[in-house]
Design an enzyme around this catalytic site. Structure first.
Site, PDB file in Angstrom:
ATOM      1  NE  ARG A  46      66.226  68.010  55.995  1.00 10.87           N
ATOM      2  CZ  ARG A  46      67.307  67.344  55.665  1.00 10.87           C
ATOM      3  NH1 ARG A  46      68.092  66.893  56.586  1.00 10.87           N
ATOM      4  NH2 ARG A  46      67.631  67.130  54.401  1.00 10.87           N
ATOM      5  CE  LYS A 143      66.406  49.033  43.733  1.00  9.29           C
ATOM      6  NZ  LYS A 143      66.807  50.046  42.739  1.00  9.29           N
ATOM      7  CG  HIS A 173      59.571  50.124  40.213  1.00  6.84           C
ATOM      8  ND1 HIS A 173      60.911  50.094  40.466  1.00  6.84           N
ATOM      9  CD2 HIS A 173      59.449  50.352  38.878  1.00  6.84           C
ATOM     10  CE1 HIS A 173      61.569  50.317  39.344  1.00  6.84           C
ATOM     11  NE2 HIS A 173      60.715  50.471  38.365  1.00  6.84           N
ATOM     12  CE  LYS A 177      58.933  48.080  35.491  1.00  8.10           C
ATOM     13  NZ  LYS A 177      58.959  49.324  34.756  1.00  8.10           N
ATOM     14  CD  GLU A 211      67.683  51.204  33.374  1.00 10.83           C
ATOM     15  OE1 GLU A 211      66.868  52.080  33.670  1.00 10.83           O
ATOM     16  OE2 GLU A 211      68.599  50.847  34.130  1.00 10.83           O
ATOM     17  CG  ASP A 230      70.211  50.441  40.672  1.00 15.02           C
ATOM     18  OD1 ASP A 230      69.516  50.951  41.570  1.00 15.02           O
ATOM     19  OD2 ASP A 230      70.091  50.751  39.461  1.00 15.02           O
ATOM     20  CG  HIS A 235      64.188  46.043  39.681  1.00 10.25           C
ATOM     21  ND1 HIS A 235      63.310  46.255  40.709  1.00 10.25           N
ATOM     22  CD2 HIS A 235      64.782  47.240  39.461  1.00 10.25           C
ATOM     23  CE1 HIS A 235      63.366  47.525  41.092  1.00 10.25           C
ATOM     24  NE2 HIS A 235      64.261  48.142  40.345  1.00 10.25           N
ATOM     25  CE  LYS A 326      71.297  52.762  35.843  1.00  7.38           C
ATOM     26  NZ  LYS A 326      69.845  52.572  35.723  1.00  7.38           N
TER      27      LYS A 326
END
Ligand code: BG6
Length: 477
Positions: A46, A143, A173, A177, A211, A230, A235, A326
């Site tokens: 934009r 995603k 993704h 890998k 993570e 998520d 994944h 996380k």
């Protein structure tokens, strides 16, 4: 080997993903000689800026995220010469004709939708109306592909009005890998593992994606998503598929995707008491999850662990334990294939229980370890001990082995027209069909995630999920 020349339009080119992954990734492919000198990258968003301003943005993205390749100023400038920008209104009419004027007949056309799913339909429609898309053009969508089964179906229907399935590249993704692709090489390139790869010899499988980061600046998106949407729906599901699927006849898009789809469809619904949800709390150093998302009553999970069953001949009775979260103790993504005990111990009870375990480390310290049982040296009789046969990619292949980032590989596959590492529409829908009932169940029951300390392995209940079955998770390091 250079790919065919291309015109790649990145919608959302000023956004975070483009800056962190797509643009630096393209630069690295340029440096490796894979991106032809006539290829064009056209940023579209934009903001009203010209080529010069966009090139400045790309230059700083390369400096920040392209690693050592960024040191070669001549290469950076040469690459920027192939980069352009057009301001485009995704929901309006402006900018589209100008964008079209960049398109060349002889080049592969690819349109990367690095934007939220609410714009997918608008972009697809305008690519057709303004005549930018040809029958051979490709669109790449990020995603999250929907929020649940219903919205994913709606997106698939919307895109199908303008593009054929063979033109749609849905990114996960994790499939890009190197170590994830290696799962297939290990399984189907060796004679050693596949005969044992079933319920007769495998006690259980563990898949961990841990993570250390929290939700950071993504609180708005994350709080309406949670770890199940998520990470698990996409994944972890993909990892599970690659571990559990039957050997495809060929390493070709639909052969591979047909087999993955069969796995997802064979998954049993998960019993509520086989799922543990968690949410990280605060410690002295940082605020907890709820402060990150600015919702002091949030019930969104930042951690999930569950026990799944793939109900087919190969896997009947072998549980798949999945966990992701996380703010955990370490950043560890790994898969453990825990084999059963030898059927009979000739060494008697004092030799103890010993099991072979294959650990596939996806990141970091990429590699594999196979625990084998040997005799403990010494005169004290036949004592057994488990020792690792250890292989790290960096040692085995050399530190300079070409390990492209997931996005580099995937974007080149789009240009090559290879959909093997992209999700098909029916696969995404089947994955939502499996996760939706779990999420609906929490909402119906008003489930509150268990708190866990930052830097821990998640809630105690997640450990219990395996303890109850007489098993244990590998430690998160
Ligand atoms: C993304 C998730 O898809 O994957 C993030 O939205 C997560 O929440 C990320 O952090 C993990 O990816 P990687 O490549 O760092 O393991």
């Amino acid at each position: 080997i250079p790919v065919d020349t291309f015109d790649l339009v990145i919608f959302g080119a000023t956004g975070d993903l483009a800056r962190r992954k797509i643009l630096p990734g393209l630069f690295r492919r340029y440096c490796s000689g894979q991106m032809p000198a006539e290829a064009q990258i056209i940023g579209a968003a934009r903001s009203d800026m010209d080529d010069g301003a966009f090139r400045d943005l790309v230059r700083s993205a390369i400096e920040e995220f392209a690693g050592s390749a960024a040191g070669d100023a001549d290469q950076v400038e040469a690459f920027l010469g192939q980069v352009h920008y057009e301001p485009v209104d995704a929901k309006g009419e402006s900018g589209w004709e100008a964008l079209k004027s960049h398109m060349r007949d002889h080049a592969v056309r690819a349109f990367y939708f690095s934007v939220g799913p609410s714009l997918f339909g608008d972009l697809a429609e305008r690519l057709r109306t303004f005549g930018l898309a040809t029958p051979d053009s490709r669109i790449v969508v990020e995603k999250p592909f929907g929020h649940d089964l219903e919205s994913a179906r709606a997106l698939n229907r919307e895109l199908a009005q303008y593009f054929d399935e063979t033109q749609i590249y849905r990114i996960d993704h994790y499939l890009g890998k190197e170590t994830v692709q290696n799962l297939m090489a290990v399984r189907f390139g060796n004679v050693l593992f596949e005969p044992l790869w079933n319920a007769q010899f495998v006690d259980h499988i563990q898949i961990t994606v841990a993570e250390t980061v929290g939700v950071g600046g993504r609180g708005g998106y994350y709080d309406s998503s949670g770890a199940m949407r998520d990470m698990v729906q996409n994944h972890l599901m993909q990892l599970l598929c690659l571990i559990a699927m039957e050997p495809p006849a060929r390493f070709e898009p639909d052969s591979v995707r047909d087999e993955k789809l069969k796995v997802i469809r064979a998954l049993d619904p998960v019993e509520p008491h086989h799922i543990v949800r968690g949410q990280y709390t605060a410690d002295e150093k940082q605020p907890g999850y709820r402060a990150h998302v600015e919702n002091e009553r949030s019930r969104t999970e930042s951690f999930v662990a569950l026990k799944a069953h793939v109900s087919n001949w190969r896997w009947a009775g072998t549980p798949f334990y999945l966990r992701t979260g996380k703010m955990l103790r370490g950043r560890t993504s790994e898969i453990v294939v825990a084999f059963k005990d030898a059927p009979h111990s000739i060494f008697g009870a004092e030799a103890g229980r010993h099991r072979n375990e294959l650990v596939i480390r996806l990141q970091p310290n990429e590699g594999m370890t196979l625990d084998v049982t040997i005799k403990e040296p010494g005169p004290g009789g036949m004592r057994l001990v488990d020792v690792p046969l250890d292989m790290t990619f960096a040692d085995a292949l050399g530190p300079d082995a070409d390990m492209p980032d997931a996005y580099e590989r995937l974007i080149m596959d789009v240009i090559r027209g290879n959909q093997t590492l992209f999700m098909r529409g029916d696969e995404v829908e089947a994955a939502w069909a499996w996760t939706d009932p779990m999420i609906d169940g929490w909402e119906r029951r008003g489930d509150v995630p268990k708190p866990y300390d930052p830097g821990s392995s998640g809630p105690e209940d997640a450990l219990m999920l395996m303890h109850r079955d007489g098993r244990r998770w590998r430690d998160i390091k």
